[in-house]
Design a protein around this motif. Structure first.
Motif, PDB file in Angstrom:
ATOM      1  N   ASN A  36       0.670  -1.220  -0.288  1.00  0.00           N
ATOM      2  CA  ASN A  36      -0.102   0.090   0.049  1.00  0.00           C
ATOM      3  C   ASN A  36       0.881   1.328  -0.168  1.00  0.00           C
ATOM      4  O   ASN A  36       0.437   2.273  -0.685  1.00  0.00           O
ATOM      5  CB  ASN A  36      -0.808  -0.020   1.090  1.00  0.00           C
ATOM      6  CG  ASN A  36      -2.143   0.985   0.895  1.00  0.00           C
ATOM      7  OD1 ASN A  36      -2.908   0.667   0.339  1.00  0.00           O
ATOM      8  ND2 ASN A  36      -2.001   2.028   1.867  1.00  0.00           N
ATOM      9  N   THR A  37       1.938   1.559   0.802  1.00  0.00           N
ATOM     10  CA  THR A  37       2.637   2.566   1.169  1.00  0.00           C
ATOM     11  C   THR A  37       3.912   2.615  -0.080  1.00  0.00           C
ATOM     12  O   THR A  37       3.882   4.020  -0.692  1.00  0.00           O
ATOM     13  CB  THR A  37       3.462   2.478   2.378  1.00  0.00           C
ATOM     14  OG1 THR A  37       4.067   3.670   2.658  1.00  0.00           O
ATOM     15  CG2 THR A  37       4.548   1.561   2.105  1.00  0.00           C
ATOM     16  N   THR A  38       4.086   1.548  -0.745  1.00  0.00           N
ATOM     17  CA  THR A  38       4.937   1.715  -1.964  1.00  0.00           C
ATOM     18  C   THR A  38       4.198   2.221  -3.289  1.00  0.00           C
ATOM     19  O   THR A  38       4.541   3.062  -3.758  1.00  0.00           O
ATOM     20  CB  THR A  38       5.623   0.263  -2.339  1.00  0.00           C
ATOM     21  OG1 THR A  38       6.333  -0.139  -1.244  1.00  0.00           O
ATOM     22  CG2 THR A  38       6.394   0.322  -3.681  1.00  0.00           C
ATOM     23  N   ILE A  39       3.006   1.797  -3.308  1.00  0.00           N
ATOM     24  CA  ILE A  39       2.066   2.346  -4.489  1.00  0.00           C
ATOM     25  C   ILE A  39       1.722   3.796  -4.301  1.00  0.00           C
ATOM     26  O   ILE A  39       1.479   4.572  -5.239  1.00  0.00           O
ATOM     27  CB  ILE A  39       1.033   1.344  -4.700  1.00  0.00           C
ATOM     28  CG1 ILE A  39       1.585   0.002  -5.177  1.00  0.00           C
ATOM     29  CG2 ILE A  39       0.207   1.784  -5.897  1.00  0.00           C
ATOM     30  CD1 ILE A  39       0.498  -1.106  -5.461  1.00  0.00           C
ATOM     31  N   ILE A  43       9.160   6.227   0.709  1.00  0.00           N
ATOM     32  CA  ILE A  43       8.733   4.765   0.752  1.00  0.00           C
ATOM     33  C   ILE A  43       9.324   4.136   1.949  1.00  0.00           C
ATOM     34  O   ILE A  43       8.849   3.284   2.603  1.00  0.00           O
ATOM     35  CB  ILE A  43       8.998   4.206  -0.800  1.00  0.00           C
ATOM     36  CG1 ILE A  43       7.980   4.678  -1.547  1.00  0.00           C
ATOM     37  CG2 ILE A  43       9.070   2.663  -0.693  1.00  0.00           C
ATOM     38  CD1 ILE A  43       8.509   4.212  -3.001  1.00  0.00           C
ATOM     39  N   PHE A  44      10.640   4.480   2.015  1.00  0.00           N
ATOM     40  CA  PHE A  44      11.421   3.829   3.160  1.00  0.00           C
ATOM     41  C   PHE A  44      11.205   4.586   4.435  1.00  0.00           C
ATOM     42  O   PHE A  44      12.330   5.096   4.891  1.00  0.00           O
ATOM     43  CB  PHE A  44      12.930   3.534   2.643  1.00  0.00           C
ATOM     44  CG  PHE A  44      13.154   2.756   1.653  1.00  0.00           C
ATOM     45  CD1 PHE A  44      13.304   1.027   2.192  1.00  0.00           C
ATOM     46  CD2 PHE A  44      13.262   2.854   0.081  1.00  0.00           C
ATOM     47  CE1 PHE A  44      13.267   0.135   1.312  1.00  0.00           C
ATOM     48  CE2 PHE A  44      13.085   1.734  -0.488  1.00  0.00           C
ATOM     49  CZ  PHE A  44      13.451   0.274  -0.071  1.00  0.00           C
ATOM     50  N   ASN A  45      10.114   4.813   4.857  1.00  0.00           N
ATOM     51  CA  ASN A  45       9.889   5.540   6.126  1.00  0.00           C
ATOM     52  C   ASN A  45      10.218   4.680   7.314  1.00  0.00           C
ATOM     53  O   ASN A  45      10.197   3.548   7.177  1.00  0.00           O
ATOM     54  CB  ASN A  45       8.426   6.034   5.883  1.00  0.00           C
ATOM     55  CG  ASN A  45       7.452   4.953   5.768  1.00  0.00           C
ATOM     56  OD1 ASN A  45       7.647   3.871   6.056  1.00  0.00           O
ATOM     57  ND2 ASN A  45       6.571   5.324   4.653  1.00  0.00           N
ATOM     58  N   PRO A  46      10.077   5.232   8.603  1.00  0.00           N
ATOM     59  CA  PRO A  46      10.547   4.575   9.513  1.00  0.00           C
ATOM     60  C   PRO A  46       9.764   3.117   9.864  1.00  0.00           C
ATOM     61  O   PRO A  46      10.097   2.296  10.441  1.00  0.00           O
ATOM     62  CB  PRO A  46       9.932   5.375  10.854  1.00  0.00           C
ATOM     63  CG  PRO A  46      10.523   6.675  10.469  1.00  0.00           C
ATOM     64  CD  PRO A  46      10.005   6.544   8.659  1.00  0.00           C
TER      65      PRO A  46
END
Length: 316
Positions: A139-142, A171-174
């Protein structure tokens, strides 16, 4: 079936109680937008990453994690297929040109953390968290690539690349980094010292109540005045609560996964509109009011729909 419905009602009522507590504390000025921002910052940057590490290392063995990895195909494919359906629908039914990217994003992408994670915990328990996080990864990547790109394109004066350094950072969040650290620890079969594990688990326990408070505060601030039940709104609700869950269910027939994973994916795919959609729309001069109304009402409707969806997935 009645037992499943009652259990789902109980889980939803837990969410609803904390949600309304946050709403009324905001109404009586205990909470405001600054408090909401603080809660969100604590959840995203501290409690959720630690929660993911503690949960993954205590829930999965190396073999179980490797077996679950193929399940990532389902959320990635279901969201992308749903997004494609939304793009086609937007042209067929003549969705306003300046909101087509936003329409596709909120049709197909869900609030997988601030509503999805608490809902998953309430309905399935801690055992469902790793599967919830798998959906979150897709979800977060898209969202930070295709979703945001579509919203930016709604404003024809903007010219933004789909992938940039800023996009990669988002995308590379905590939370995702916490998830990846947990995965590495499990694959390397590294056990955290007990005091570290207990500390992570204690701080991670803040995730669910603070997340729901954030949604309650947001609902109060957004209010219920800007809502119009037009064809675009109805289609967004159809995407959130019918189309995306149906595609997820259908894909699970072709990509065999454990039943619990399938059920969690279906529930996660039916979560309300992402809160970030209003923020991104405002930043890039999109249809902010439409996004705001969809967030508020899809959140309210999701609480009503979840018990019925839980019963349905038990049957199918």
């Amino acid at each position: 079936m009645l037992h499943s419905f009652v259990n789902a009602i109980q889980g939803v009522l837990v969410i609803l109680f904390v949600l309304m507590l946050g709403y009324f504390l905001a109404k009586y000025r205990w909470f405001d937008s600054k408090v909401s921002d603080l809660f969100a910052k604590v959840v995203v940057n501290v409690s959720l990453p630690l929660y993911m590490i503690a949960n993954l290392t205590s829930t999965f063995t190396k073999s179980e994690l490797e077996h679950s990895a193929r399940g990532l195909l389902i959320p990635f494919l279901s969201i992308l297929l749903s997004y494609s359906v939304a793009v086609i629908l937007a042209r067929i039914v003549n969705v306003k040109v300046h909101r087509r990217g936003l329409f596709a994003a909120i049709f197909s992408l869900s609030n997988s953390i601030f509503v999805g994670l608490p809902m998953s915990l309430a309905l399935f328990g801690d055992v469902a968290t790793p599967y919830t996080l798998l959906y979150y990864m897709a979800n977060t990547t898209i969202w930070w690539t295709l979703g945001v790109y579509g919203i930016i394109r709604d404003n024809r004066e903007e010219n933004q690349k789909v992938l940039s350094i800023d996009t990669v950072k988002r995308i590379f969040n905590p939370p995702l980094i916490g998830f990846l650290i947990g995965v590495v620890l499990v694959l390397l079969q590294i056990k955290l010292p007990k005091f570290i594990f207990d500390s992570f688990k204690m701080v991670g326990g803040l995730t669910t109540p603070l997340s729901i408070f954030c949604v309650g505060i947001t609902m109060y601030e957004m209010g219920f005045k800007n809502f119009k039940l037009d064809k675009d709104s109805i289609l967004v609700f159809a995407g959130r609560f019918l189309v995306t869950p149906f595609i997820t269910w259908l894909l699970a027939h072709f990509i065999p996964v454990p039943k619990l994973m399938r059920d969690v994916f279906i529930i996660m795919s039916a979560m309300p509109v992402m809160v970030n959609s209003a923020i991104i729309s405002r930043v890039y001069n999109g249809d902010y009011e439409f996004a705001t109304a969809m967030i508020t009402y899809s959140t309210v409707f999701s609480v009503v729909i979840m018990p019925f969806l839980m019963v349905l997935i038990k049957i199918i």
